[in-house]
Scaffold this active site. Structure first.
Site, short mmCIF file in Angstrom:
data_model
loop_
_atom_site.label_atom_id
_atom_site.label_comp_id
_atom_site.label_asym_id
_atom_site.label_seq_id
_atom_site.Cartn_x
_atom_site.Cartn_y
_atom_site.Cartn_z
N LYS A 168 0.84 -1.21 0.00
CA LYS A 168 0.00 0.00 0.00
C LYS A 168 0.88 1.25 0.00
O LYS A 168 0.59 2.22 -0.71
CB LYS A 168 -0.93 -0.02 1.23
CG LYS A 168 -2.01 -1.08 1.10
CD LYS A 168 -2.76 -1.35 2.40
CE LYS A 168 -3.68 -2.57 2.24
NZ LYS A 168 -4.37 -2.97 3.45
N GLN A 225 -4.49 -1.57 9.67
CA GLN A 225 -4.33 -2.89 9.05
C GLN A 225 -4.91 -3.96 9.98
O GLN A 225 -4.54 -4.07 11.14
CB GLN A 225 -2.84 -3.16 8.77
CG GLN A 225 -2.57 -4.47 8.04
CD GLN A 225 -3.15 -4.49 6.63
OE1 GLN A 225 -3.09 -3.51 5.90
NE2 GLN A 225 -3.72 -5.63 6.26
N ASP A 282 -10.94 2.77 4.06
CA ASP A 282 -11.35 1.37 3.96
C ASP A 282 -12.88 1.26 3.96
O ASP A 282 -13.42 0.18 3.73
CB ASP A 282 -10.81 0.58 5.16
CG ASP A 282 -9.62 -0.28 4.78
OD1 ASP A 282 -9.38 -0.46 3.57
OD2 ASP A 282 -8.94 -0.77 5.70
#
Ligand code: NAP
Length: 292
Positions: free
Chosen positions: A54, A98, A121
Protein backbone atom coordinates in the site's frame (compact mmCIF):
# COMPACT_ATOMS: atom_id res chain seq x y z
CA UNK A 1 -17.62 -21.73 -25.15
CA UNK A 2 -14.65 -20.68 -23.01
CA UNK A 3 -15.28 -17.75 -20.68
CA UNK A 4 -13.80 -14.29 -21.11
CA UNK A 5 -11.09 -13.86 -18.49
CA UNK A 6 -11.61 -10.59 -16.59
CA UNK A 7 -8.11 -9.15 -16.24
CA UNK A 8 -7.92 -7.48 -12.83
CA UNK A 9 -4.31 -6.40 -13.32
CA UNK A 10 -5.21 -4.44 -16.42
CA UNK A 11 -8.36 -2.84 -14.97
CA UNK A 12 -6.50 -1.95 -11.76
CA UNK A 13 -3.61 -0.43 -13.75
CA UNK A 14 -6.15 1.78 -15.51
CA UNK A 15 -7.67 2.96 -12.24
CA UNK A 16 -4.22 3.66 -10.79
CA UNK A 17 -3.12 5.61 -13.87
CA UNK A 18 -6.29 7.73 -13.64
CA UNK A 19 -5.66 8.37 -9.93
CA UNK A 20 -2.05 9.39 -10.73
CA UNK A 21 -3.29 11.86 -13.36
CA UNK A 22 -5.85 13.30 -10.95
CA UNK A 23 -3.25 13.65 -8.16
CA UNK A 24 -0.91 15.47 -10.58
CA UNK A 25 -3.82 17.77 -11.56
CA UNK A 26 -4.62 18.51 -7.92
CA UNK A 27 -0.98 19.39 -7.18
CA UNK A 28 -0.63 21.44 -10.38
CA UNK A 29 -3.66 23.47 -9.28
CA UNK A 30 -1.80 24.37 -6.05
CA UNK A 31 -3.30 21.66 -3.83
CA UNK A 32 -1.46 19.39 -1.44
CA UNK A 33 -0.71 15.78 -2.53
CA UNK A 34 -3.15 13.43 -0.75
CA UNK A 35 -1.61 11.56 2.19
CA UNK A 36 -2.37 7.97 3.15
CA UNK A 37 -1.52 6.73 6.64
CA UNK A 38 -1.29 3.02 7.38
CA UNK A 39 -1.21 1.81 10.98
CA UNK A 40 0.30 -1.62 11.57
CA UNK A 41 0.26 -3.14 15.06
CA UNK A 42 2.66 -6.06 15.53
CA UNK A 43 4.90 -7.94 13.14
CA UNK A 44 2.55 -10.31 11.32
CA UNK A 45 4.54 -11.01 8.10
CA UNK A 46 1.49 -11.11 5.76
CA UNK A 47 0.17 -7.80 7.18
CA UNK A 48 3.64 -6.23 6.81
CA UNK A 49 3.68 -7.26 3.12
CA UNK A 50 0.18 -5.78 2.56
CA UNK A 51 1.17 -2.51 4.26
CA UNK A 52 4.42 -2.34 2.24
CA UNK A 53 2.40 -2.80 -0.97
CA UNK A 54 0.00 0.00 0.00
CA UNK A 55 2.87 2.37 0.85
CA UNK A 56 4.59 1.65 -2.48
CA UNK A 57 1.38 2.07 -4.48
CA UNK A 58 0.76 5.37 -2.73
CA UNK A 59 4.19 6.74 -3.77
CA UNK A 60 3.71 5.52 -7.34
CA UNK A 61 0.62 7.72 -7.82
CA UNK A 62 2.26 10.78 -6.25
CA UNK A 63 0.59 10.55 -2.83
CA UNK A 64 2.41 10.98 0.45
CA UNK A 65 2.65 7.81 2.54
CA UNK A 66 2.68 7.85 6.35
CA UNK A 67 3.87 4.53 7.75
CA UNK A 68 2.97 4.12 11.45
CA UNK A 69 4.07 0.95 13.25
CA UNK A 70 3.34 -0.02 16.82
CA UNK A 71 4.71 -3.03 18.73
CA UNK A 72 2.54 -6.16 19.08
CA UNK A 73 2.07 -5.41 22.80
CA UNK A 74 0.79 -1.83 22.20
CA UNK A 75 -2.22 -1.04 24.41
CA UNK A 76 -5.67 -0.07 23.14
CA UNK A 77 -5.01 3.49 24.36
CA UNK A 78 -1.71 3.72 22.45
CA UNK A 79 -3.31 2.64 19.17
CA UNK A 80 -6.30 4.94 19.80
CA UNK A 81 -3.93 7.89 20.42
CA UNK A 82 -2.12 7.20 17.14
CA UNK A 83 -5.44 7.14 15.27
CA UNK A 84 -6.49 10.40 16.93
CA UNK A 85 -3.20 12.04 15.93
CA UNK A 86 -3.73 10.97 12.31
CA UNK A 87 -7.37 12.12 12.38
CA UNK A 88 -6.15 15.57 13.41
CA UNK A 89 -3.20 15.77 10.95
CA UNK A 90 -4.20 17.90 7.95
CA UNK A 91 -1.48 16.32 5.76
CA UNK A 92 -3.23 12.95 6.16
CA UNK A 93 -6.25 12.44 3.88
CA UNK A 94 -6.85 8.77 4.61
CA UNK A 95 -6.23 6.48 7.60
CA UNK A 96 -6.17 2.71 7.44
CA UNK A 97 -5.79 0.36 10.40
CA UNK A 98 -4.33 -2.89 9.05
CA UNK A 99 -6.48 -5.82 10.20
CA UNK A 100 -6.33 -8.15 11.97
CA UNK A 101 -4.89 -6.43 15.02
CA UNK A 102 -3.36 -8.58 17.84
CA UNK A 103 -5.95 -10.55 19.85
CA UNK A 104 -5.83 -8.32 22.97
CA UNK A 105 -7.08 -5.34 20.90
CA UNK A 106 -10.64 -4.70 19.74
CA UNK A 107 -10.28 -4.16 15.97
CA UNK A 108 -13.87 -3.01 15.25
CA UNK A 109 -13.84 -0.45 18.10
CA UNK A 110 -10.46 0.91 16.96
CA UNK A 111 -11.62 1.05 13.33
CA UNK A 112 -14.71 3.00 14.44
CA UNK A 113 -12.40 5.69 15.88
CA UNK A 114 -11.13 6.64 12.41
CA UNK A 115 -12.69 9.90 11.30
CA UNK A 116 -15.41 8.97 8.73
CA UNK A 117 -14.05 11.47 6.19
CA UNK A 118 -10.62 9.74 6.38
CA UNK A 119 -12.02 6.19 6.50
CA UNK A 120 -10.54 5.02 3.17
CA UNK A 121 -11.35 1.37 3.96
CA UNK A 122 -15.04 2.35 4.27
CA UNK A 123 -15.43 0.22 7.40
CA UNK A 124 -16.57 2.70 10.05
CA UNK A 125 -20.20 2.49 11.22
CA UNK A 126 -20.87 5.91 9.64
CA UNK A 127 -19.73 4.86 6.15
CA UNK A 128 -21.37 1.43 6.46
CA UNK A 129 -24.60 3.22 7.41
CA UNK A 130 -24.35 5.69 4.52
CA UNK A 131 -23.85 2.79 2.11
CA UNK A 132 -26.85 0.99 3.50
CA UNK A 133 -28.97 4.17 3.15
CA UNK A 134 -27.75 4.61 -0.44
CA UNK A 135 -26.10 7.93 0.41
CA UNK A 136 -22.63 9.10 -0.71
CA UNK A 137 -19.68 8.03 1.44
CA UNK A 138 -16.41 6.14 1.31
CA UNK A 139 -17.04 2.55 0.19
CA UNK A 140 -15.01 -0.57 1.08
CA UNK A 141 -12.24 -1.09 -1.49
CA UNK A 142 -12.67 -4.71 -2.60
CA UNK A 143 -16.42 -4.55 -3.33
CA UNK A 144 -15.86 -1.23 -5.14
CA UNK A 145 -13.18 -2.97 -7.19
CA UNK A 146 -15.62 -5.76 -8.08
CA UNK A 147 -18.20 -3.19 -9.22
CA UNK A 148 -15.57 -1.62 -11.48
CA UNK A 149 -14.74 -5.03 -12.97
CA UNK A 150 -18.43 -5.68 -13.65
CA UNK A 151 -18.80 -2.24 -15.26
CA UNK A 152 -15.70 -2.70 -17.44
CA UNK A 153 -17.03 -6.10 -18.54
CA UNK A 154 -20.36 -4.42 -19.37
CA UNK A 155 -22.35 -6.79 -17.18
CA UNK A 156 -26.01 -5.73 -16.96
CA UNK A 157 -26.93 -5.72 -13.27
CA UNK A 158 -30.43 -4.30 -13.47
CA UNK A 159 -32.83 -7.15 -12.75
CA UNK A 160 -30.01 -9.73 -12.71
CA UNK A 161 -29.94 -12.49 -10.08
CA UNK A 162 -26.78 -11.81 -8.09
CA UNK A 163 -25.59 -14.28 -5.45
CA UNK A 164 -22.87 -13.30 -2.97
CA UNK A 165 -21.37 -16.16 -0.96
CA UNK A 166 -20.00 -14.72 2.30
CA UNK A 167 -21.51 -12.11 4.62
CA UNK A 168 -18.48 -10.41 6.18
CA UNK A 169 -18.57 -6.71 7.05
CA UNK A 170 -15.39 -6.34 5.01
CA UNK A 171 -16.77 -7.77 1.80
CA UNK A 172 -20.06 -9.70 1.57
CA UNK A 173 -22.41 -7.16 3.15
CA UNK A 174 -21.09 -4.06 1.33
CA UNK A 175 -20.93 -6.07 -1.92
CA UNK A 176 -24.62 -6.92 -1.56
CA UNK A 177 -25.48 -3.25 -0.93
CA UNK A 178 -23.57 -2.06 -3.99
CA UNK A 179 -25.28 -4.65 -6.21
CA UNK A 180 -28.66 -3.70 -4.80
CA UNK A 181 -27.96 -0.04 -5.56
CA UNK A 182 -27.53 -1.08 -9.20
CA UNK A 183 -30.93 -2.83 -9.11
CA UNK A 184 -29.73 -6.44 -9.04
CA UNK A 185 -31.84 -8.96 -7.14
CA UNK A 186 -29.39 -9.99 -4.44
CA UNK A 187 -29.10 -13.14 -2.34
CA UNK A 188 -26.42 -13.40 0.34
CA UNK A 189 -25.27 -16.90 1.36
CA UNK A 190 -23.25 -18.03 4.38
CA UNK A 191 -22.25 -21.13 6.31
CA UNK A 192 -25.87 -21.89 7.33
CA UNK A 193 -27.34 -21.57 3.84
CA UNK A 194 -29.36 -24.64 2.94
CA UNK A 195 -28.43 -26.09 -0.46
CA UNK A 196 -25.74 -23.58 -1.39
CA UNK A 197 -25.30 -25.30 -4.74
CA UNK A 198 -28.91 -24.72 -5.81
CA UNK A 199 -28.84 -21.04 -4.79
CA UNK A 200 -25.56 -20.42 -6.64
CA UNK A 201 -26.77 -22.27 -9.72
CA UNK A 202 -29.50 -19.67 -10.33
CA UNK A 203 -27.08 -16.73 -10.30
CA UNK A 204 -26.49 -14.57 -13.36
CA UNK A 205 -23.69 -12.98 -11.35
CA UNK A 206 -21.98 -15.26 -8.83
CA UNK A 207 -19.55 -13.70 -6.35
CA UNK A 208 -17.58 -15.90 -3.95
CA UNK A 209 -15.83 -14.57 -0.82
CA UNK A 210 -15.63 -17.54 1.51
CA UNK A 211 -12.01 -18.49 2.08
CA UNK A 212 -12.44 -22.19 1.16
CA UNK A 213 -10.28 -23.40 -1.74
CA UNK A 214 -12.37 -24.34 -4.81
CA UNK A 215 -15.58 -24.74 -2.76
CA UNK A 216 -17.72 -23.76 -5.76
CA UNK A 217 -17.44 -26.51 -8.34
CA UNK A 218 -18.97 -26.89 -11.80
CA UNK A 219 -22.49 -27.64 -10.46
CA UNK A 220 -22.63 -24.24 -8.76
CA UNK A 221 -22.31 -22.31 -12.01
CA UNK A 222 -25.24 -21.52 -14.32
CA UNK A 223 -24.21 -21.62 -18.00
CA UNK A 224 -23.47 -18.06 -19.12
CA UNK A 225 -23.02 -16.69 -15.57
CA UNK A 226 -20.43 -14.05 -14.70
CA UNK A 227 -18.22 -15.44 -11.92
CA UNK A 228 -16.19 -13.23 -9.59
CA UNK A 229 -13.82 -15.04 -7.27
CA UNK A 230 -12.68 -12.97 -4.29
CA UNK A 231 -11.20 -15.91 -2.35
CA UNK A 232 -7.47 -15.95 -1.70
CA UNK A 233 -6.41 -19.33 -0.35
CA UNK A 234 -2.76 -20.26 -0.01
CA UNK A 235 -1.83 -23.86 -0.87
CA UNK A 236 1.54 -25.33 -1.77
CA UNK A 237 2.43 -24.52 -5.42
CA UNK A 238 2.04 -28.26 -6.21
CA UNK A 239 -1.45 -28.43 -4.68
CA UNK A 240 -2.50 -25.15 -6.28
CA UNK A 241 -1.10 -26.03 -9.69
CA UNK A 242 0.48 -22.58 -10.06
CA UNK A 243 3.66 -20.78 -9.01
CA UNK A 244 2.05 -18.46 -6.47
CA UNK A 245 0.26 -21.22 -4.55
CA UNK A 246 -2.86 -19.01 -4.51
CA UNK A 247 -6.28 -20.38 -5.42
CA UNK A 248 -9.74 -18.91 -5.20
CA UNK A 249 -13.04 -20.19 -3.83
CA UNK A 250 -14.12 -21.30 -7.31
CA UNK A 251 -12.85 -24.28 -9.28
CA UNK A 252 -11.57 -22.06 -12.08
CA UNK A 253 -10.90 -24.78 -14.69
CA UNK A 254 -14.42 -26.24 -14.42
CA UNK A 255 -16.26 -22.93 -13.99
CA UNK A 256 -14.55 -21.27 -16.95
CA UNK A 257 -16.08 -23.90 -19.26
CA UNK A 258 -19.58 -22.74 -18.29
CA UNK A 259 -19.28 -19.06 -17.34
CA UNK A 260 -19.48 -16.23 -19.86
CA UNK A 261 -16.82 -14.29 -17.93
CA UNK A 262 -14.69 -15.14 -14.91
CA UNK A 263 -11.92 -13.66 -12.76
CA UNK A 264 -8.72 -15.69 -12.26
CA UNK A 265 -6.83 -16.07 -8.96
CA UNK A 266 -4.27 -14.56 -8.83
CA UNK A 267 -4.64 -11.57 -11.16
CA UNK A 268 -8.37 -11.04 -10.72
CA UNK A 269 -9.98 -9.20 -7.81
CA UNK A 270 -6.72 -8.98 -5.78
CA UNK A 271 -5.15 -6.02 -7.65
CA UNK A 272 -8.41 -4.04 -7.51
CA UNK A 273 -8.29 -3.53 -3.73
CA UNK A 274 -5.20 -1.31 -3.65
CA UNK A 275 -6.40 0.57 -6.75
CA UNK A 276 -9.61 1.50 -4.92
CA UNK A 277 -7.74 2.34 -1.73
CA UNK A 278 -5.87 4.95 -3.79
CA UNK A 279 -9.05 6.20 -5.39
CA UNK A 280 -10.74 6.50 -1.98
CA UNK A 281 -7.73 8.44 -0.65
CA UNK A 282 -7.98 10.84 -3.58
CA UNK A 283 -11.75 11.23 -3.07
CA UNK A 284 -11.19 11.86 0.66
CA UNK A 285 -8.52 14.49 -0.08
CA UNK A 286 -10.79 16.23 -2.58
CA UNK A 287 -13.74 16.32 -0.27
CA UNK A 288 -11.58 17.58 2.64
CA UNK A 289 -10.30 20.35 0.32
CA UNK A 290 -13.83 21.13 -0.88
CA UNK A 291 -12.91 20.09 -4.46
CA UNK A 292 -15.35 17.98 -6.52
P1 NAP B 1 -14.69 -14.08 6.46
O1 NAP B 1 -14.88 -12.87 7.30
O2 NAP B 1 -13.98 -15.28 7.02
O3 NAP B 1 -16.12 -14.53 5.91
C1 NAP B 1 -16.29 -15.73 5.24
C2 NAP B 1 -17.75 -15.90 4.93
O4 NAP B 1 -17.91 -17.15 4.26
C3 NAP B 1 -18.66 -15.95 6.17
O5 NAP B 1 -19.82 -15.17 5.94
C4 NAP B 1 -18.99 -17.42 6.32
O6 NAP B 1 -20.28 -17.68 6.84
C5 NAP B 1 -18.96 -17.88 4.87
N1 NAP B 1 -18.69 -19.32 4.77
C6 NAP B 1 -17.71 -20.02 5.36
N2 NAP B 1 -17.78 -21.33 5.02
C7 NAP B 1 -18.85 -21.44 4.19
C8 NAP B 1 -19.44 -22.52 3.51
N3 NAP B 1 -18.95 -23.77 3.60
N4 NAP B 1 -20.53 -22.28 2.77
C9 NAP B 1 -21.03 -21.03 2.64
N5 NAP B 1 -20.50 -19.95 3.25
C10 NAP B 1 -19.42 -20.17 4.03
O7 NAP B 1 -13.88 -13.74 5.14
P2 NAP B 1 -13.75 -12.39 4.24
O8 NAP B 1 -12.89 -11.41 4.94
O9 NAP B 1 -15.07 -11.95 3.72
O10 NAP B 1 -12.90 -13.00 3.04
C11 NAP B 1 -13.36 -14.10 2.27
C12 NAP B 1 -12.28 -14.51 1.27
O11 NAP B 1 -12.02 -13.40 0.41
C13 NAP B 1 -10.92 -14.86 1.91
O12 NAP B 1 -10.31 -15.86 1.11
C14 NAP B 1 -10.13 -13.58 1.80
O13 NAP B 1 -8.74 -13.80 1.74
C15 NAP B 1 -10.64 -13.04 0.47
N6 NAP B 1 -10.53 -11.59 0.34
C16 NAP B 1 -9.77 -11.12 -0.67
C17 NAP B 1 -9.63 -9.76 -0.85
C18 NAP B 1 -8.81 -9.26 -2.00
O14 NAP B 1 -8.71 -9.92 -2.97
N7 NAP B 1 -8.21 -8.15 -1.94
C19 NAP B 1 -10.27 -8.85 0.02
C20 NAP B 1 -11.09 -9.37 1.02
C21 NAP B 1 -11.22 -10.74 1.18
P3 NAP B 1 -20.71 -17.30 8.38
O15 NAP B 1 -20.90 -15.82 8.36
O16 NAP B 1 -21.94 -18.07 8.58
O17 NAP B 1 -19.55 -17.73 9.23
Amino acid sequence: MAATIIDGKQIAAHVRAQVARDVAGLVAAGGRAPGLATVLVGEDPASAIYVGGKQRACREVGMEPFDRRLPAEASFEEVAEELERLNADRAVSGVLLQLPVPAHLDGPTLTAMISPDKDVDGLTPVNAGLLSLGRPGLRPCTPSGVMEMLAQTEVVLEGAEAVVVGRSNLFGKPMAQLLLAENATVTVCHSRTRDLRAVCARADVLIAAVGRPRLLTRDFVKPGAVVIDVGMNRLSPEEAGNKSGLVGDVDFAAASELASAITPVPGGVGPMTIAFLLRNTLDAARSQAGVQ
